[in-house]
Write a protein that holds these residues in place. Structure first.
Motif, PDB file in Angstrom:
ATOM      1  N   ILE A 172       4.132  24.389 -57.591  1.00  0.00           N
ATOM      2  CA  ILE A 172       2.731  24.453 -57.169  1.00  0.00           C
ATOM      3  C   ILE A 172       2.361  23.163 -56.451  1.00  0.00           C
ATOM      4  CG2 ILE A 172       0.343  24.665 -57.937  1.00  0.00           C
ATOM      5  CD1 ILE A 172       1.385  26.167 -60.406  1.00  0.00           C
ATOM      6  N   LEU A 173       1.794  23.297 -55.272  1.00  0.00           N
ATOM      7  CA  LEU A 173       1.302  22.157 -54.508  1.00  0.00           C
ATOM      8  C   LEU A 173      -0.205  22.271 -54.416  1.00  0.00           C
ATOM      9  CD1 LEU A 173       2.043  19.652 -52.744  1.00  0.00           C
ATOM     10  CD2 LEU A 173       1.968  21.198 -50.761  1.00  0.00           C
ATOM     11  N   VAL A 174      -0.908  21.293 -54.972  1.00  0.00           N
ATOM     12  CA  VAL A 174      -2.367  21.282 -54.937  1.00  0.00           C
ATOM     13  C   VAL A 174      -2.821  20.109 -54.081  1.00  0.00           C
ATOM     14  CG1 VAL A 174      -2.506  19.968 -57.103  1.00  0.00           C
ATOM     15  CG2 VAL A 174      -4.477  21.283 -56.331  1.00  0.00           C
ATOM     16  N   VAL A 175      -3.854  20.312 -53.301  1.00  0.00           N
ATOM     17  CA  VAL A 175      -4.297  19.309 -52.332  1.00  0.00           C
ATOM     18  C   VAL A 175      -5.637  18.731 -52.781  1.00  0.00           C
ATOM     19  CG1 VAL A 175      -4.672  18.838 -49.885  1.00  0.00           C
ATOM     20  CG2 VAL A 175      -3.199  20.744 -50.576  1.00  0.00           C
ATOM     21  N   ASN A 176      -5.770  17.408 -52.703  1.00  0.00           N
ATOM     22  CA  ASN A 176      -7.056  16.799 -53.058  1.00  0.00           C
ATOM     23  C   ASN A 176      -7.999  16.817 -51.858  1.00  0.00           C
ATOM     24  OD1 ASN A 176      -6.266  14.641 -51.425  1.00  0.00           O
ATOM     25  ND2 ASN A 176      -6.029  13.190 -53.106  1.00  0.00           N
ATOM     26  N   LEU A 177      -9.132  16.165 -51.963  1.00  0.00           N
ATOM     27  CA  LEU A 177     -10.154  16.234 -50.919  1.00  0.00           C
ATOM     28  C   LEU A 177     -10.194  14.958 -50.085  1.00  0.00           C
ATOM     29  CD1 LEU A 177     -13.170  17.793 -52.861  1.00  0.00           C
ATOM     30  CD2 LEU A 177     -11.469  18.962 -51.436  1.00  0.00           C
ATOM     31  N   PRO A 178     -10.485  15.086 -48.793  1.00  0.00           N
ATOM     32  CA  PRO A 178     -10.754  13.897 -47.974  1.00  0.00           C
ATOM     33  C   PRO A 178     -12.128  13.341 -48.334  1.00  0.00           C
ATOM     34  CG  PRO A 178     -11.182  15.871 -46.701  1.00  0.00           C
ATOM     35  CD  PRO A 178     -10.612  16.334 -48.018  1.00  0.00           C
ATOM     36  N   ASP A 179     -12.492  12.249 -47.720  1.00  0.00           N
ATOM     37  CA  ASP A 179     -13.814  11.651 -47.947  1.00  0.00           C
ATOM     38  C   ASP A 179     -14.866  12.550 -47.303  1.00  0.00           C
ATOM     39  OD1 ASP A 179     -16.121  10.141 -48.090  1.00  0.00           O
ATOM     40  OD2 ASP A 179     -15.124   8.255 -47.634  1.00  0.00           O
ATOM     41  N   LEU A 180     -15.555  13.318 -48.130  1.00  0.00           N
ATOM     42  CA  LEU A 180     -16.522  14.299 -47.622  1.00  0.00           C
ATOM     43  C   LEU A 180     -17.757  13.657 -47.005  1.00  0.00           C
ATOM     44  CD1 LEU A 180     -16.396  16.916 -50.536  1.00  0.00           C
ATOM     45  CD2 LEU A 180     -15.191  16.983 -48.336  1.00  0.00           C
ATOM     46  N   GLY A 181     -17.963  12.379 -47.265  1.00  0.00           N
ATOM     47  CA  GLY A 181     -19.103  11.700 -46.673  1.00  0.00           C
ATOM     48  C   GLY A 181     -18.805  11.043 -45.349  1.00  0.00           C
ATOM     49  N   LYS A 182     -17.561  11.194 -44.890  1.00  0.00           N
ATOM     50  CA  LYS A 182     -17.155  10.528 -43.650  1.00  0.00           C
ATOM     51  C   LYS A 182     -16.718  11.492 -42.552  1.00  0.00           C
ATOM     52  CE  LYS A 182     -17.593   6.137 -44.826  1.00  0.00           C
ATOM     53  NZ  LYS A 182     -18.131   6.292 -46.186  1.00  0.00           N
ATOM     54  N   VAL A 183     -16.963  12.783 -42.742  1.00  0.00           N
ATOM     55  CA  VAL A 183     -16.674  13.737 -41.675  1.00  0.00           C
ATOM     56  C   VAL A 183     -17.856  13.738 -40.713  1.00  0.00           C
ATOM     57  CG1 VAL A 183     -15.206  15.148 -43.157  1.00  0.00           C
ATOM     58  CG2 VAL A 183     -17.632  15.682 -42.976  1.00  0.00           C
ATOM     59  N   PRO A 184     -17.668  14.178 -39.460  1.00  0.00           N
ATOM     60  CA  PRO A 184     -18.760  14.100 -38.480  1.00  0.00           C
ATOM     61  C   PRO A 184     -20.071  14.736 -38.928  1.00  0.00           C
ATOM     62  CG  PRO A 184     -16.700  14.620 -37.384  1.00  0.00           C
ATOM     63  CD  PRO A 184     -16.415  14.659 -38.848  1.00  0.00           C
ATOM     64  N   ALA A 185     -20.002  15.831 -39.664  1.00  0.00           N
ATOM     65  CA  ALA A 185     -21.219  16.540 -40.058  1.00  0.00           C
ATOM     66  C   ALA A 185     -22.016  15.809 -41.125  1.00  0.00           C
ATOM     67  CB  ALA A 185     -20.869  17.938 -40.557  1.00  0.00           C
ATOM     68  N   THR A 186     -21.378  14.904 -41.852  1.00  0.00           N
ATOM     69  CA  THR A 186     -22.067  14.243 -42.962  1.00  0.00           C
ATOM     70  C   THR A 186     -22.177  12.730 -42.791  1.00  0.00           C
ATOM     71  OG1 THR A 186     -20.026  13.901 -44.249  1.00  0.00           O
ATOM     72  CG2 THR A 186     -21.179  16.006 -44.531  1.00  0.00           C
ATOM     73  N   ARG A 187     -21.464  12.182 -41.843  1.00  0.00           N
ATOM     74  CA  ARG A 187     -21.339  10.729 -41.719  1.00  0.00           C
ATOM     75  C   ARG A 187     -22.692  10.009 -41.679  1.00  0.00           C
ATOM     76  NH1 ARG A 187     -17.074   7.934 -40.147  1.00  0.00           N
ATOM     77  NH2 ARG A 187     -16.033   9.843 -39.489  1.00  0.00           N
ATOM     78  N   THR A 188     -23.625  10.575 -40.959  1.00  0.00           N
ATOM     79  CA  THR A 188     -24.935   9.931 -40.813  1.00  0.00           C
ATOM     80  C   THR A 188     -26.027  10.634 -41.621  1.00  0.00           C
ATOM     81  OG1 THR A 188     -25.421  11.223 -38.817  1.00  0.00           O
ATOM     82  CG2 THR A 188     -24.352   9.081 -38.513  1.00  0.00           C
ATOM     83  N   SER A 189     -25.650  11.526 -42.504  1.00  0.00           N
ATOM     84  CA  SER A 189     -26.633  12.267 -43.287  1.00  0.00           C
ATOM     85  C   SER A 189     -27.100  11.446 -44.489  1.00  0.00           C
ATOM     86  CB  SER A 189     -26.038  13.600 -43.767  1.00  0.00           C
ATOM     87  OG  SER A 189     -25.022  13.371 -44.719  1.00  0.00           O
ATOM     88  N   ALA A 190     -28.195  11.889 -45.091  1.00  0.00           N
ATOM     89  CA  ALA A 190     -28.770  11.173 -46.228  1.00  0.00           C
ATOM     90  C   ALA A 190     -27.876  11.239 -47.458  1.00  0.00           C
ATOM     91  CB  ALA A 190     -30.147  11.748 -46.550  1.00  0.00           C
ATOM     92  N   ASN A 191     -27.041  12.280 -47.564  1.00  0.00           N
ATOM     93  CA  ASN A 191     -26.193  12.426 -48.752  1.00  0.00           C
ATOM     94  C   ASN A 191     -24.745  12.009 -48.500  1.00  0.00           C
ATOM     95  OD1 ASN A 191     -25.633  14.539 -47.046  1.00  0.00           O
ATOM     96  ND2 ASN A 191     -25.427  16.066 -48.681  1.00  0.00           N
ATOM     97  N   SER A 192     -24.515  11.230 -47.450  1.00  0.00           N
ATOM     98  CA  SER A 192     -23.160  10.784 -47.129  1.00  0.00           C
ATOM     99  C   SER A 192     -22.520  10.017 -48.283  1.00  0.00           C
ATOM    100  CB  SER A 192     -23.179   9.904 -45.870  1.00  0.00           C
ATOM    101  OG  SER A 192     -21.902   9.331 -45.640  1.00  0.00           O
ATOM    102  N   THR A 193     -23.253   9.053 -48.830  1.00  0.00           N
ATOM    103  CA  THR A 193     -22.722   8.242 -49.926  1.00  0.00           C
ATOM    104  C   THR A 193     -22.437   9.084 -51.156  1.00  0.00           C
ATOM    105  OG1 THR A 193     -23.924   6.298 -49.125  1.00  0.00           O
ATOM    106  CG2 THR A 193     -23.144   6.251 -51.393  1.00  0.00           C
ATOM    107  N   THR A 194     -23.340  10.020 -51.444  1.00  0.00           N
ATOM    108  CA  THR A 194     -23.153  10.901 -52.596  1.00  0.00           C
ATOM    109  C   THR A 194     -21.904  11.756 -52.440  1.00  0.00           C
ATOM    110  OG1 THR A 194     -25.532  10.999 -52.993  1.00  0.00           O
ATOM    111  CG2 THR A 194     -24.193  12.742 -53.965  1.00  0.00           C
ATOM    112  N   LEU A 195     -21.702  12.314 -51.251  1.00  0.00           N
ATOM    113  CA  LEU A 195     -20.529  13.144 -51.003  1.00  0.00           C
ATOM    114  C   LEU A 195     -19.239  12.330 -51.101  1.00  0.00           C
ATOM    115  CD1 LEU A 195     -21.833  15.393 -48.086  1.00  0.00           C
ATOM    116  CD2 LEU A 195     -21.230  16.144 -50.401  1.00  0.00           C
ATOM    117  N   SER A 196     -19.289  11.094 -50.637  1.00  0.00           N
ATOM    118  CA  SER A 196     -18.111  10.226 -50.752  1.00  0.00           C
ATOM    119  C   SER A 196     -17.766   9.977 -52.215  1.00  0.00           C
ATOM    120  CB  SER A 196     -18.365   8.894 -50.040  1.00  0.00           C
ATOM    121  OG  SER A 196     -18.432   9.064 -48.639  1.00  0.00           O
TER     122      SER A 196
END
Length: 306
Positions: A172-196
């Motif tokens: 079984i190969l399981v994949v973790n998550l990238p930094d969700l607060g640093k993708v283009p759609a969230t980078r400048t959003s108010a919840n960027s830090t929270t998602l990270s």
């Protein structure tokens, strides 16, 4: 990964399509591993979806073009590149990933979650192929939709892996998550830090869950984590190592498409370009070569599970 709205009457798994692949790339390592891994099963969200939402929506979403034939990218996605590197044929692939999927056992807007995908799979298989590779990548939508917590999300993923293992899955190969607060759609959003912070907590909890599951299941079941969080971090810090020049913006922005998508990390506000998907596949193949052990099973013994 974003929320999708489908027409009524979505049939969850009755028309899962075999993965369309490029011609297999041959090498001694690939041939050796392909003798041991004779099928690829994929569960997850839009990062691994090869057209399930596209076909369920009557080929409406994601729109083609600018998206490529039902993929949430401008070309093939990582599991297709990985399958090619494993020298598998389209008939040796089964993909249950749906764009918009969470990790739950229900559905969101008709999209089955990771647990629901696995449960539907195990219900129709009394036992599963021990010589196959089982890939799971989900969790981002749990946080992007809001209201999720890392403990519950990691627990869902752990339950999915445990279900597969109890049915006979050995790799079984399981994949973790990238930094969700640093993708283009969230980078400048108010919840960027929270998602990270959610992504970091998720990945830490996933490691703990996998270690606990390994102890519970024993050495007979191999579970490895593909660390895309670190891979994204490296690509962002050292883009030239991957032939990239833009690692912050989306190549596709509404109707405008960049002139050089092969130099971009992100195709849209969330999803990677096919070039980035290829990099992820390379990393996954390295994990398979270095972390998974293979017994001396002969090709003849594998044919019964093709």
């Amino acid at each position: 990964m974003r929320r999708q709205f489908l027409a009524a009457g979505l049939a969850l798994f009755s028309s899962i399509m075999a993965v369309a692949l490029a011609h297999p790339i041959q090498s001694s390592n690939m041939i050796q591993i392909s003798h041991q891994i004779n099928r690829l099963y994929v569960f997850g969200d839009s990062l691994s979806d090869v057209g399930n939402v596209y076909h369920a929506s009557g080929k409406i979403y994601p729109p083609n073009p600018p998206y490529f034939q039902g993929r949430y990218s401008n070309g093939l996605v990582w599991v297709e590149y990985l399958s090619s590197k494993l020298a598998l044929t389209p008939e040796q692939n089964a993909n249950f990933a749906y764009g918009g999927a969470t990790t739950g056992n229900g559905s969101v807007n008709g999209i089955p979650g990771l647990l629901a995908q696995v449960q539907a799979f195990t219900k129709v298989h009394q036992e599963v192929n021990p010589n196959a590779l089982y890939v799971l990548w989900a969790g981002a939508n749990d946080y992007l939709y809001g209201g999720a917590n890392p403990t519950l999300t990691a627990s869902n993923i752990s339950k999915a892996m445990e279900s597969l293992s109890k049915m006979g899955a050995k790799k079984i190969l399981v994949v973790n998550l990238p930094d969700l607060g640093k993708v283009p759609a969230t980078r400048t959003s108010a919840n960027s830090t929270t998602l990270s912070s959610f992504a970091i907590a998720h990945n830490q909890t996933l490691v703990k869950s996998v270690e606990e599951l390994k102890q519970e299941l024993g050495s007979d079941t191999q579970i490895e984590i593909l660390d895309v969080y670190s891979l994204y971090q490296e690509a962002t810090k050292y883009p030239s190592r991957f032939g990239l020049t833009n690692v912050t913006n989306a190549c596709s922005n509404n109707l405008a498409i960049c002139d050089n998508p092969e130099k971009y990390l992100f195709w849209d506000g969330i999803h990677p370009t096919t070039v980035a998907h290829r990099v992820i596949a390379e990393a996954a193949f390295k994990v398979i070569k270095t972390e998974f052990s293979f017994s001396a099973t002969t090709p003849q013994a594998l044919r019964g599970h093709l």
